[in-house]
Design an enzyme around this catalytic site. Structure first.
Site, PDB file in Angstrom:
ATOM      1  N   TYR A   1      -1.846 -13.691   1.611  1.00 42.20           N
ATOM      2  CA  TYR A   1      -0.576 -13.125   2.068  1.00 42.20           C
ATOM      3  C   TYR A   1       0.330 -14.208   2.650  1.00 42.20           C
ATOM      4  CZ  TYR A   1      -3.238  -8.721   2.079  1.00 42.20           C
ATOM      5  OH  TYR A   1      -4.011  -7.648   1.734  1.00 42.20           O
TER       6      TYR A   1
ATOM      7  N   SER B   1     -12.667   4.458   3.563  1.00 38.61           N
ATOM      8  CA  SER B   1     -13.891   4.141   2.848  1.00 38.61           C
ATOM      9  C   SER B   1     -15.046   4.184   3.845  1.00 38.61           C
ATOM     10  CB  SER B   1     -13.795   2.770   2.179  1.00 38.61           C
ATOM     11  OG  SER B   1     -13.485   1.776   3.126  1.00 38.61           O
TER      12      SER B   1
ATOM     13  N   ALA C   1       0.815  -1.217   0.000  1.00 44.17           N
ATOM     14  CA  ALA C   1       0.000   0.000   0.000  1.00 44.17           C
ATOM     15  C   ALA C   1       0.849   1.268   0.000  1.00 44.17           C
ATOM     16  CB  ALA C   1      -0.941  -0.003   1.208  1.00 44.17           C
TER      17      ALA C   1
ATOM     18  N   ASP D   1      -4.975   3.278  -2.983  1.00 44.98           N
ATOM     19  CA  ASP D   1      -3.636   3.859  -2.893  1.00 44.98           C
ATOM     20  C   ASP D   1      -3.433   4.917  -3.969  1.00 44.98           C
ATOM     21  OD1 ASP D   1      -3.154   1.966  -0.886  1.00 44.98           O
ATOM     22  OD2 ASP D   1      -2.440   0.503  -2.345  1.00 44.98           O
TER      23      ASP D   1
ATOM     24  N   ARG E   1       3.293 -13.315   4.817  1.00 40.52           N
ATOM     25  CA  ARG E   1       4.116 -12.252   5.395  1.00 40.52           C
ATOM     26  C   ARG E   1       4.479 -12.512   6.852  1.00 40.52           C
ATOM     27  NH1 ARG E   1      -0.204  -7.555   4.354  1.00 40.52           N
ATOM     28  NH2 ARG E   1       1.693  -6.301   4.252  1.00 40.52           N
TER      29      ARG E   1
ATOM     30  N   ASN F   1      -7.264   1.900   5.709  1.00 42.52           N
ATOM     31  CA  ASN F   1      -6.840   0.731   4.923  1.00 42.52           C
ATOM     32  C   ASN F   1      -6.990  -0.560   5.715  1.00 42.52           C
ATOM     33  OD1 ASN F   1      -5.962  -0.164   2.419  1.00 42.52           O
ATOM     34  ND2 ASN F   1      -4.163   1.155   2.407  1.00 42.52           N
TER      35      ASN F   1
ATOM     36  N   GLY G   1     -16.074   4.465  -3.426  1.00 41.07           N
ATOM     37  CA  GLY G   1     -15.947   3.553  -4.554  1.00 41.07           C
ATOM     38  C   GLY G   1     -16.380   4.210  -5.855  1.00 41.07           C
TER      39      GLY G   1
END
Length: 319
Positions: A108, A201, A39, A261, A110, A173, A231
């Protein structure tokens, strides 16, 4: 690290991963494309393409995926003078599977990654000298959710920015696979007194407040500006002086990953250029439209000269 870090317009910090994209379900096999994604680095690339000086602080592994990330960010003009390589941890991975239309599944890898070893000790040099201090610090809820050390890095950066008079932008985010709403709220709400600009959002506002009118509550708590992304319905900037709404650009949707982003990159670019609220939002929805109309997290983001491309009629050949 090489050389002495110079002053930049925007500082951001977080994890960037090697990104594998499959055109269908991974279980079917076949080919995948390889790129990078994260991001904060998406925002950094977007700002660099628009002509701003931007620095990314992060940690990659001493491996080929890490070298791909460093090579890509350097090629895009992002300052890596404060990024570092950890020889004892691997670079994280992210897998994208195209499933139905423009809906993708994201996985992911990570846990225990080099990026998760970002720490508060990585931050102070960025604010050590007045001439090197960034004009804007951009942080996200993703980095804060990666573990105690990355969260401490976010807190240290926010505290240093506040002390230096640097504007602080928080993009909520929220990622459910990173942490729950409850954990995100417990970590991010204490940062709010030091935040100048919140980006979220509609469904992410509940991370920051339990109030039935979250925007009003955030403004009453002292946040100077709250920008809400809707959106395909555009975005609205709220301040104590009122609200300004801008409709989304009408473009064919190919890939929604990275749109938020791209929006932030356009918004911060407008702030740096001292545009008024309406023009900042217009730039933000424009960069967001470039993202959804092209494939990849950041590959289709525009240069400054390309911002007007969407003013042309669909199907135009710009000669």
């Amino acid at each position: 690290m090489t050389g002495e870090p110079l002053g930049v317009d925007v500082l951001t910090l977080g994890e960037t991963m090697a990104a594998f994209r499959a055109p269908a379900a991974l279980r079917l096999g076949g080919t995948v494309s390889l790129s990078v994604a994260g991001a904060e680095s998406n925002v950094a690339i977007g700002l660099a393409r628009l002509g701003h000086r931007v620095r990314w602080i992060g940690v990659t592994g001493a491996d080929e995926p890490g070298e791909l990330i460093r090579r890509t960010l350097r090629a895009e003009g992002v300052d890596l003078s404060l990024a570092r390589v950890d020889p004892d941890a691997p670079t994280g991975l992210i897998l994208f599977e195209a499933r139905v239309g423009d809906i993708s599944r994201v996985t992911y890898y990570r846990s225990g990654s080099a990026g998760s070893r970002l720490s508060a000790e990585d931050v102070p040099t960025a604010f050590a000298a007045a001439e090197r201090r960034p004009r804007i610090l951009h942080v996200t809820g993703i980095t804060a959710g990666l573990g105690d050390q990355p969260y401490a890095a976010v807190v240290a950066a926010v505290d240093a920015a506040r002390a230096a008079g640097t504007l602080v932008c928080l993009d909520v985010n929220h990622r459910q696979r990173v942490w729950s709403v409850e954990r995100a709220a417990a970590a991010l709400r204490p940062l709010l007194p030091s935040i100048d600009l919140v980006v979220a959002s509609d469904d992410e506002l509940a991370v920051l407040t339990d109030h039935s009118d979250p925007v009003a509550a955030l403004l009453a708590a002292g946040i100077p500006e709250v920008v809400v992304k809707h959106g395909g319905q555009g975005a609205t900037s709220h301040t104590t002086r009122g609200s300004v709404h801008t409709a989304a650009r009408s473009v064919p949707v190919l890939d929604t990953i990275g749109a938020g982003d791209a929006f932030v990159a356009g918004l911060l670019s407008g702030l740096l250029d001292r545009l008024d609220v309406a023009d900042r939002l217009d730039r933000a929805v424009t960069t967001g439209a470039f993202a959804v109309a092209t494939r990849g997290d950041w590959e289709g983001l525009p240069t400054r000269a390309e911002l007007s491309l969407l003013d042309h009629a669909p199907g135009s050949a710009v000669r």
